[in-house]
Design a protein around this motif. Structure first.
Motif, short mmCIF file in Angstrom:
data_model
loop_
_atom_site.label_atom_id
_atom_site.label_comp_id
_atom_site.label_asym_id
_atom_site.label_seq_id
_atom_site.Cartn_x
_atom_site.Cartn_y
_atom_site.Cartn_z
N ARG A 153 0.77 -0.96 -0.24
CA ARG A 153 0.55 -0.03 -0.33
C ARG A 153 1.14 1.17 -0.08
NH1 ARG A 153 -3.73 -3.42 3.15
NH2 ARG A 153 -2.06 -2.55 5.41
N GLU A 154 2.29 1.01 1.20
CA GLU A 154 2.63 2.72 0.96
C GLU A 154 3.74 2.33 -0.70
OE1 GLU A 154 6.01 1.46 4.02
OE2 GLU A 154 4.42 1.73 5.46
N LEU A 155 4.26 1.94 -1.06
CA LEU A 155 4.39 1.38 -2.74
C LEU A 155 3.65 2.39 -3.32
CD1 LEU A 155 6.63 -1.64 -2.97
CD2 LEU A 155 7.41 0.87 -2.47
N PHE A 156 2.22 2.22 -3.54
CA PHE A 156 0.85 2.22 -4.33
C PHE A 156 -0.04 3.35 -4.01
CE2 PHE A 156 2.01 -1.83 -5.86
CZ PHE A 156 1.77 -1.49 -7.28
N ALA A 157 1.46 4.21 -2.79
CA ALA A 157 0.30 5.40 -2.18
C ALA A 157 0.44 7.00 -3.06
CB ALA A 157 0.93 5.78 -0.58
N ARG A 158 1.38 6.82 -4.36
CA ARG A 158 1.94 8.13 -5.16
C ARG A 158 1.60 7.74 -6.42
NH1 ARG A 158 7.40 9.01 -3.75
NH2 ARG A 158 7.44 10.75 -5.36
N PRO A 159 0.39 7.68 -7.01
CA PRO A 159 -0.22 7.00 -8.22
C PRO A 159 1.15 8.01 -9.77
CG PRO A 159 -2.00 8.10 -7.22
CD PRO A 159 -1.21 8.35 -6.13
N ASP A 182 -13.32 -5.02 -10.80
CA ASP A 182 -11.90 -4.92 -10.86
C ASP A 182 -11.00 -4.56 -10.12
OD1 ASP A 182 -9.51 -4.14 -12.28
OD2 ASP A 182 -10.15 -2.80 -13.10
N ALA A 183 -11.20 -5.81 -9.42
CA ALA A 183 -9.52 -6.21 -8.81
C ALA A 183 -8.65 -5.45 -8.39
CB ALA A 183 -9.90 -7.38 -7.48
N GLY A 184 -8.14 -4.54 -7.67
CA GLY A 184 -7.00 -4.27 -8.29
C GLY A 184 -7.43 -3.07 -8.88
N CYS A 185 -7.90 -1.87 -8.88
CA CYS A 185 -7.89 -1.01 -9.99
C CYS A 185 -6.75 -0.20 -10.64
CB CYS A 185 -9.55 -0.46 -10.55
SG CYS A 185 -9.68 0.55 -8.63
N GLY A 186 -6.36 0.39 -9.32
CA GLY A 186 -5.16 1.21 -9.50
C GLY A 186 -5.81 3.03 -9.77
N ALA A 187 -5.11 3.25 -10.75
CA ALA A 187 -5.92 4.82 -11.35
C ALA A 187 -7.32 4.48 -11.45
CB ALA A 187 -5.06 5.65 -11.85
N GLY A 188 -7.83 3.32 -12.23
CA GLY A 188 -8.89 3.33 -13.06
C GLY A 188 -8.75 3.45 -14.37
N ALA A 189 -7.52 3.18 -15.15
CA ALA A 189 -8.10 2.82 -16.64
C ALA A 189 -8.73 1.66 -17.50
CB ALA A 189 -6.45 2.87 -16.93
#
Length: 305
Positions: free
Chosen positions: A20-26, A59-66
């Motif tokens: 979660r920390e590694l993905f905290a900055r889109p 969408d499981a693990g959708c990230g920034a939603g693309a």
């Protein structure tokens, strides 16, 4: 000490809080989005071969939603749900949804079931949905970030309806082989994830109760002019969330040994290569074969006249 690169069929010592920390900055992840978009397009080609009219899609693990827009375009009458464990990513995914709010409201009025896109923050290995809630579960390059993929498969089966479809992609063991080899010149710590083998994923799907899983794999090679550009993409793809990762600072001389090891891998055309083994899988949740009391269910197909 056990080999830090040895892989388990079922798990890896991944620290989910570190993920979660590694993905905290889109914005840190965005430079690697070219690969996610390419894999999403290849997943979509496979999805187009399946006849499916879903009402609810996750969408499981959708990230920034693309991928949410892609799924909404494919299934305009469905409710598209995006879920990501990193709050910043979920907030980033909500931005395009808010911009399309008027369209979502129009679709909601026109369609008999709720349509549009909704995004929430949560753990895709512990979903906030009841049993038999979804018709399609899509997950693009997210599964390898979980320490227990077999339990994730069991959770995904739980929320799928009978004949619901699971479609996912993730990285396989040959991903980052060049980086793994170069860091071996630095120390014995793991600097990349021990990605799970495609065949082990197939076994896990069957054990979780999915039917007729289909697995395939391909290798994609991306080339770079400098080691710095290559390593920047590795970091942008998520970095190293292993509990067994090196915690101390790396000295200048040791870092240079690693860079020299990368340089030694230059191809005849002068480029540096980075390998991605991409695993694709899809499977259906089958109809139950027994009742809650353990009685067998026998289904008869009517004979055609």
């Amino acid at each position: 000490m056990a080999s830090p690169q040895s892989s388990s069929r079922l798990s890896a010592p991944i620290d989910l809080s570190r993920v979660r920390e590694l993905f905290a900055r889109p914005e840190r992840i965005a430079p690697s989005d070219f690969l996610r978009r390419e894999i999403a397009a290849r997943m979509h080609e496979r999805l187009s071969l399946v006849k499916l009219v879903p009402k609810q899609v996750l969408d499981a693990g959708c990230g920034a939603g693309a991928d949410l827009a892609l799924l909404q375009k494919t299934y305009p009458a469905a409710q598209i749900l995006g879920l990501d464990g990193a709050g910043a990513m979920a907030r980033a995914a909500k931005g395009p949804v808010a911009q399309g709010g008027a369209l979502n409201q129009l679709l909601t009025r026109l369609m008999p079931a709720k349509a549009g896109v909704d995004v929430l923050c949560g753990d895709y290995g512990n979903l906030p949905f009841g049993p038999n809630s979804l018709d399609l579960l899509w997950s693009n390059l997210a599964l390898h970030w979980h320490p227990l993929p077999d339990r994730v498969f069991a959770e995904w089966r739980r929320v799928l309806r009978v004949e619901g479809l699971l479609m996912f992609s993730c990285f396989g063991p040959d991903t980052f082989t060049e980086v793994r080899s170069a860091f071996a010149a630095l120390d014995a710590y793991p600097h990349t994830l021990p990605f799970v083998d495609m065949h082990d994923f197939g076994d896990q799907l069957v054990a979780a109760g999915f039917s007729t899983p289909v697995m395939d794999m391909e290798r994609i090679t991306v080339t770079y002019d400098t080691p710095q550009a290559l390593l920047a993409d590795v970091r942008a793809l998520g970095g190293n969330p292993l509990e067994s990762r090196r915690r101390g600072l790396i000295g200048r001389a040791a870092w240079q040994r690693m860079l020299d090891a990368l340089e030694a891998q230059r191809r005849p055309d002068g480029k540096l290569s980075l390998t991605f083994e991409v695993i694709y899988g899809h499977a259906f949740r089958p109809a139950p074969r027994t009742t809650a009391t353990g009685e067998s269910i026998v289904r008869f197909q009517p004979r055609k006249p």
